[in-house]
Scaffold this motif. Sequence first.
Motif, PDB file in Angstrom:
ATOM      1  N   PHE A  83       0.845  -1.183   0.000  1.00 27.80           N
ATOM      2  CA  PHE A  83       0.000   0.000   0.000  1.00 27.80           C
ATOM      3  C   PHE A  83       0.889   1.245   0.000  1.00 27.80           C
ATOM      4  CE2 PHE A  83      -3.470  -2.440   2.555  1.00 27.80           C
ATOM      5  CZ  PHE A  83      -3.856  -3.110   1.400  1.00 27.80           C
ATOM      6  N   TYR A  87      -3.861   3.448   4.318  1.00 28.74           N
ATOM      7  CA  TYR A  87      -5.111   2.874   3.814  1.00 28.74           C
ATOM      8  C   TYR A  87      -5.788   2.152   4.976  1.00 28.74           C
ATOM      9  CZ  TYR A  87      -8.174  -0.002   0.769  1.00 28.74           C
ATOM     10  OH  TYR A  87      -9.245  -0.613   0.165  1.00 28.74           O
ATOM     11  N   GLY A 120      -1.221  -1.958   5.857  1.00 34.97           N
ATOM     12  CA  GLY A 120      -2.433  -1.155   5.994  1.00 34.97           C
ATOM     13  C   GLY A 120      -2.819  -0.929   7.434  1.00 34.97           C
TER      14      GLY A 120
END
Length: 763
Positions: A83, A87, A120
């Motif tokens: 990522f 996120y 994340g």
Amino acid sequence: MIEIVNSSVVIDANGIRMAEEARAKGVDIESARKNSLSARILAAHNTGTDDNVLRIRFDAMASHDITYVGIVQTARASGLKEFPVPYALTNCHNSLCAVGGTINEDDHLFGLSAARKYGGIFVPPHLAVIHQYVREMMTRCGGMILGSDSHTRYGALGVMAIGEGGPELVKQLLGKTYDVANPQKVVVWLEGAPRPGVGPQDVALAIIGAVFKNGFVKNKVMEFMGPGVAGLSVEYRCGIDVMTTETTCLSSIWTTDEKVRDYMSMHGRAGDYAELRLEGPACYDGLIRVDLSRIVPMIALPFHPSNVYPVAEVAKHGAELLAEVEAEALRQFGDAAKGLNMRAKVRDGGVWVDQGIIAGCAGGNFENIALAAAILDGKSTGNQAFNLAVYPASEPQGLALVKNGATAKLMLAGAVMKTAFCGPCFGAGDTPAHGALSIRHTTRNFPNREGSKPSNGQVSTVALMDARSIAATAANGGRLTPATELDWSAPALANVDLSYTFEPLIYHSRVYNGFGKAEPEAQLVRGPNIADWPSMSPLPEHLLLQVVSVITDPVTTTDELIPSGETSSLRSNPLKLAEYTLSRKDPGYVGRAKAVNAMEAARLANPADAELLAKARGLFAVCGLDVLQGAADLKQVGLGSTIFAVKPGDGSAREQAASCQKVLGGWANMAVEYATKRYRSNLINWGMLPFIVDPSLTNSLKVGDWLVVPNVRSAVQNADPTFTGYVASEGGQAQQISLALKELTSDERKIILDGCLINFYNS
């Protein structure tokens, strides 16, 4: 109360002036257009060189447990490694694991494993609704956030936020950009101060009622400013802001001040504050002037947030207005609505409702609930049919409500306190009884969205109201009551404790934050319901598409295209979920689409199939086309389905409204216009052609007709904005029509040519 100016205006030290007047006084209008708050933020995030088509990279993203599995699966199939921005994967939609056996909790474990593998942020179930977590932990003034939920709105905190379908988040995860035409900007000028008893939902509904039907802010940015902003608390501003989604605007932004600074500081993020204000003359494409002092308690009657009336008017003219609701239900649901007796709610000199809900990103904040508790202090919701449920938007807010005594007051009054959950907003919690009328401080009241199933003869209705008037109604046992009827000079209401202290330990104890700490060796945990996307074919040169549904309603919501509620548990399984496509609007759609898709499967297995070849030749011949002259097979001719809807895609950002059609063999939509950019983007990202057609087709197109589109691949490759198609009926007649594909970027054309976003990234 609300004034709309549909002309360019300039705001500067001299106040608000028409643009031409300002130009005559020496203002450089083109420069002034670049001075708006949103123009400056968009420019700072634009990676392209064309001011007309922006290529945006976002600072952060967020998804919930209905959307993140599909996003990660799509990105993984397209080469995801890590990522690239913070996120957040929140769990506030499929939180109730009683639906679907183990599959909801399986999705949650998948989300945690994805946060570990790709770096994340994982917010466990019941801890916070998606937007409250982002407000508290991720916003930064001047930033931009992309979310896979349509109510991704953080403008009141100085953040331009946009809700889109999952494929747009996939693009960001893969280092690509969000490409959008530079939007127009509309200033929302707030002046005056709300009277006691008028809440943010009242202001929001008044604005929605003024601008939705005329499309005044569709796909534009709403900028809130003016002297009225200073008098509003941050939570009040957020309550208005989150509802801007229902105007169909693209995004929103507000000026910021010391109240926003204090909010950021309280949440441990003082460095994320920046003052946002105009720095010189700014030109806007329109003006909405709101006199807050003239706003009264409002109610949006079924079946849309724009169906707005003053609460007092509904209380006074309930029989007439609820009869209109009955008539609309009959039009939309047919025989299923025959037993819906809304006029029976009018009795004993009032209008009586059956349920109240205060919840989610719009209603569940500390201030709304604390005021509701003050209104109900020492009172009772009664022991009859009426019931009240309250969902704080996050555990930190819930804890603060416990500490200041609001929770106790609500419980003693008979309200049921619940956890942070979005279910009432989309039909997965507190579904009213058949024939019931629920009043809710949530975001939407579309048909079926409250959880009823008209196709099974179950119909209930929802009206939107502010928490203050819901509490006033609850205090009267369900008798519809505007909060302005209360005595706000009484000590219990005049001295409500609205001081809020954020407790970060709740998140520090449970939230997994792996941003920047990806573990590539970690394995994704995939339960038995989590399935990969089926393979999808590139766009062939020619298309033969059977019309398998014709929807002539003025607006078609994504809830009608793919229902929410219990079907949300299947969002991780494309094939299973597709079985519910249009199930509450056109139950015959799936069977018809499957029948055509079987033809396409047969064509792919044997392009020279004699029966299919003869059928295709006949359809082209009816249209006067020699496309198959001399051809021995159908390698260049795709067989599929299409739907027609006047204005599809209002509401949720859910990509499945498009992807489910694609899974069943859909190649296109035909529409007079698309309700939102995000639905049109979803079609494109799943390789579907978003055709615009003439309104006259509304009255002539029939289920079973064939849309014949010759040379469509070449037309898309050549960026032809308009080309010719034909509608061939079963009777052997053909009508030539114009098919328009407006404003496709080069990448969007390539996605359609490749058949879907996954193919695009793997080509």
